[in-house]
Scaffold this active site. Structure first.
Site, PDB file in Angstrom:
ATOM      1  N   ASP A 162       0.814  -1.269  -0.019  1.00 18.34           N
ATOM      2  CA  ASP A 162       0.077   0.021   0.145  1.00 18.34           C
ATOM      3  C   ASP A 162       0.836   1.225  -0.161  1.00 18.34           C
ATOM      4  OD1 ASP A 162      -2.266   1.582   0.340  1.00 18.34           O
ATOM      5  OD2 ASP A 162      -2.176   1.652   2.635  1.00 18.34           O
ATOM      6  N   GLU A 414       3.335  -8.335   7.288  1.00 23.21           N
ATOM      7  CA  GLU A 414       2.071  -9.121   6.836  1.00 23.21           C
ATOM      8  C   GLU A 414       1.921 -10.017   5.914  1.00 23.21           C
ATOM      9  OE1 GLU A 414      -1.008  -6.056   6.250  1.00 23.21           O
ATOM     10  OE2 GLU A 414      -0.977  -5.199   8.552  1.00 23.21           O
TER      11      GLU A 414
HETATM   12  C1  GCB Z   1      -1.315  -2.424   6.759  1.00 26.88           C
HETATM   13  C2  GCB Z   1      -0.056  -2.279   6.031  1.00 26.88           C
HETATM   14  C3  GCB Z   1       0.134  -0.781   5.638  1.00 26.88           C
HETATM   15  C4  GCB Z   1      -1.040  -0.077   5.090  1.00 26.88           C
HETATM   16  C5  GCB Z   1      -1.995  -0.334   5.964  1.00 26.88           C
HETATM   17  C6  GCB Z   1      -3.328   0.564   5.680  1.00 26.88           C
HETATM   18  O1  GCB Z   1      -1.831  -3.145   7.236  1.00 26.88           O
HETATM   19  O2  GCB Z   1       0.706  -2.897   6.621  1.00 26.88           O
HETATM   20  O3  GCB Z   1       1.214  -0.943   4.626  1.00 26.88           O
HETATM   21  O4  GCB Z   1      -0.788   1.339   4.714  1.00 26.88           O
HETATM   22  O5  GCB Z   1      -2.498  -1.240   6.645  1.00 26.88           O
HETATM   23  O6  GCB Z   1      -3.440   1.639   6.105  1.00 26.88           O
HETATM   24  O7  GCB Z   1      -4.117  -0.082   5.286  1.00 26.88           O
END
Ligand code: GCB
Length: 599
Positions: A162, A414
């Site tokens: 993301d 994750e």
């Molecule tokens: C997560 C990820 C991260 C995302 C975040 C989100 O679990 O580790 O990279 O940006 O969620 O904001 O959805």
């Protein structure tokens, strides 16, 4: 590999600035040998910076594949007789380098350094042309993974994390010298026994069989506190000033390489004397229970993307200090070494993460775009990926092993971790990390898809790191339901008798959006959401840390839940505080370290 530095026997020349640049739109750079002659059809580009947002051209921003950089450097005449090395702090994600048309090095992995001995390829007192092909393609065999799909509209890069796939030369490039006989590496391990500190060091020497290594340890005031003869040894520091969170006290270890009266090499390694240990559910630094407060961060800035910038380095640490944050995680890749040096000096604690993010095809829902593939299979994440992942772990640890600020390795963010395939994939990678560094705890960051009881990888961890979004992705807008569900899950994890760090919890918040009754996306909801989380953490003795997602808003790929990027920042992308910054500040500035349960 040692970081380039200026010493009495080493000299650096910084190659940052404007380089010539060309996107390889038709993928002809190699076949047409763009490295053989000065490149034509070029435009200026800044180094260090991501190239994506520097121009107004969508073909640059969204380019998939190779981009070519070129510069010409005068090699100082005074460098004659020296070993000359070309060093890249990073190139995202794959680089091939030529000097005057001769290939000198290639490197996979976008966030760790690499270098080439170019002594034979350059002439002191003459110019040298440096050409770099930087390829940003992500495949199932790269770390992080991705996949390129051919579409009627051209090649499209999909990836499963993301944040925007910023590309290019994000960090400094150096030309530097050493003597032909020189130090190649040093490893430092420290210990404390009452008021006495010890610094165990091992230096790797290249050449010079007849040379002698002398180590001199000096305190921050420059006073010599211990010396040693030999390539390895133990330096004892009576009445030591330990490195500690909030107190970035550093000693200077000078390694000297002597042949008779001649000093061949001198290298300075800063040393923070501290210990890290896990004891039951406690995380101990210098034997004291430590409670992490802070953030998951990103290297992400307007215009320069993932380019390192010292102005923002200073400002971000000032903001963290203002808030009472004592730590952060280098989510989701190794950060610039400038950042780690700064954290060493300022006593900020770091969880250091590899770029292994997005090894989870179960995640998505239109956010990360992971649907349609199986995570572990011959065609997706496979043995070749695992080998690249192991290499990423080794390179991270080799680079950062001597930083006192680093207290914990995170080998992935994750990933799929609830399947047998995941267990097989990860077991050897934990061994890789522990072999590379037997002194620090190792973990990975667990996702909600693999809750307590289902996760098959947590058993390999010294510390449990959890990312959870109760009240955001689950129980959206219902903080009462979120609070109960979160407590139930944490009570489960607490039975593992390991420290738990909440490495992500957060809520997207559009700055300036308000409501009397806290509703998602408002500043009030972000505050209420964090308060709810803190009630849960404060009731759970095994929780030894809280790192909010995220320090600042950041760029992502396009998506229907991303409004100009990810908005979970406590600060906006240009570092203006949202209401949550003040709320967290009140908690962290006044926070007593929670009393740890008796073991
Ligand atoms: C997560 C990820 C991260 C995302 C975040 C989100 O679990 O580790 O990279 O940006 O969620 O904001 O959805």
């Amino acid at each position: 590999m040692l970081r380039p530095q200026d010493t009495s026997r080493r000299e650096r020349k910084n190659l940052d600035g404007l380089w010539s640049f060309r996107i390889d739109t038709d993928n002809t750079g190699r076949t047409d040998a763009w490295y053989a002659e000065p490149m034509t059809g070029v435009r200026d580009i800044a180094v260090p910076a991501s190239y994506n947002d520097l121009t107004t051209d969508p073909a640059v921003r969204d380019h998939v594949g190779s981009a070519w950089y070129e510069t010409t450097v005068w090699v100082p005449a005074g460098w004659s007789g020296q070993r000359i090395v070309l060093h890249f702090e990073s190139a995202t994600h794959r680089a091939v380098v030529w000097v005057d048309g001769v290939q000198v090095v290639c490197h996979d992995g976008g966030y760790t350094p690499f270098e080439a001995d170019v002594t034979e390829h350059v002439t002191p007192g003459a110019p040298a042309r440096i050409t770099v092909e930087v390829d940003n393609t992500l495949t199932f065999q790269t770390i992080p993974p991705g996949v390129v799909e051919e579409t009627p509209h051209g090649r499209r890069q999909r990836y499963f994390h993301d944040f925007f796939n910023y590309s290019g030369l994000h960090r400094s490039v150096w030309l530097y010298t050493t003597s032909p006989d020189h130090f190649d590496d040093v490893t430092v391990v420290t210990d404390l026994d009452g008021r006495t500190g010890t610094v165990r060091f091992t230096a790797v020497v290249a050449g010079a069989e007849d040379a002698v290594v002398r180590a001199v340890l000096r305190d921050a005031g420059g006073r010599q506190v211990a010396t040693n003869e030999g390539a390895s040894g133990i330096l004892t520091v009576p009445d030591v000033h330990p490195w500690a969170p909030g107190d970035g006290y550093l000693y200077d270890l000078e390694l000297q390489l002597h042949r008779g009266e001649e000093l061949l090499d001198s290298y300075h390694q800063s040393v923070g004397v501290r210990t890290v240990r896990v004891d039951g559910t406690r995380f101990l630094i210098n034997g004291e229970p430590f409670y992490f407060t802070g953030f998951g961060k990103h290297e992400d800035l307007p215009v320069i993307g993932k380019g390192h910038n010292n102005g923002y380095l200073v400002h971000d640490f000032e903001l963290m200090h203002w808030m009472g944050a004592n730590s952060f995680r280098t989510s989701h890749y190794p950060y610039s070494e400038e950042v780690l040096d700064y954290a060493d000096r300022h006593g900020i604690v770091i969880i250091d993460e590899t770029a292994a993010v997005g090894l989870n095809m179960g995640l998505g829902g239109g956010i990360f775009g992971g649907q349609g593939y199986q995570t572990f299979s011959d065609d997706t994440i496979n043995d070749a990926t695992q080998a690249a992942h192991a290499q990423a772990i080794r390179e991270l640890i080799a680079r950062d092993k001597n930083h006192p600020c680093v207290v914990l390795w995170s080998i992935a963010n994750e990933p799929e971790s609830q399947t047998e395939a995941a267990e097989e994939y990860f077991r050897p990678l934990f061994d890789t990390a522990r072999r590379a560094d037997p002194t620090r705890p190792v973990g990975f960051v667990n996702v909600g898809l693999a809750p307590h009881g289902a996760c098959r990888v947590s058993e390999f961890c010294d510390v449990l790191m959890l990312n959870r979004y109760y009240g955001w992705y689950e129980n959206t807008g219902d903080l009462d339901a979120a609070e109960s569900a979160w407590q139930v899950e944490l009570d489960g994890w607490s039975t593992e008798n390991k420290p738990i760090i909440i490495t992500e919890y957060g809520a997207d918040t559009y700055p300036g959006l308000h409501a009397t009754i806290p509703t998602p996306w408002t500043e009030e909801y972000q505050v209420a959401y964090l308060d709810m989380n803190h009630r849960v953490f404060d009731r759970t003795p095994a929780v030894v840390g809280e790192q909010v997602w995220n320090f600042a808003d950041f760029a992502t790929t396009s998506g229907i839940v991303r409004v100009g990027g990810n908005k979970k920042g406590v600060f906006t992308r240009d570092r203006q505080p949202k209401a949550a910054a003040h709320a967290l500040r009140r908690r962290w500035r006044g926070l007593q370290k929670p009393i740890q349960a008796e073991q």
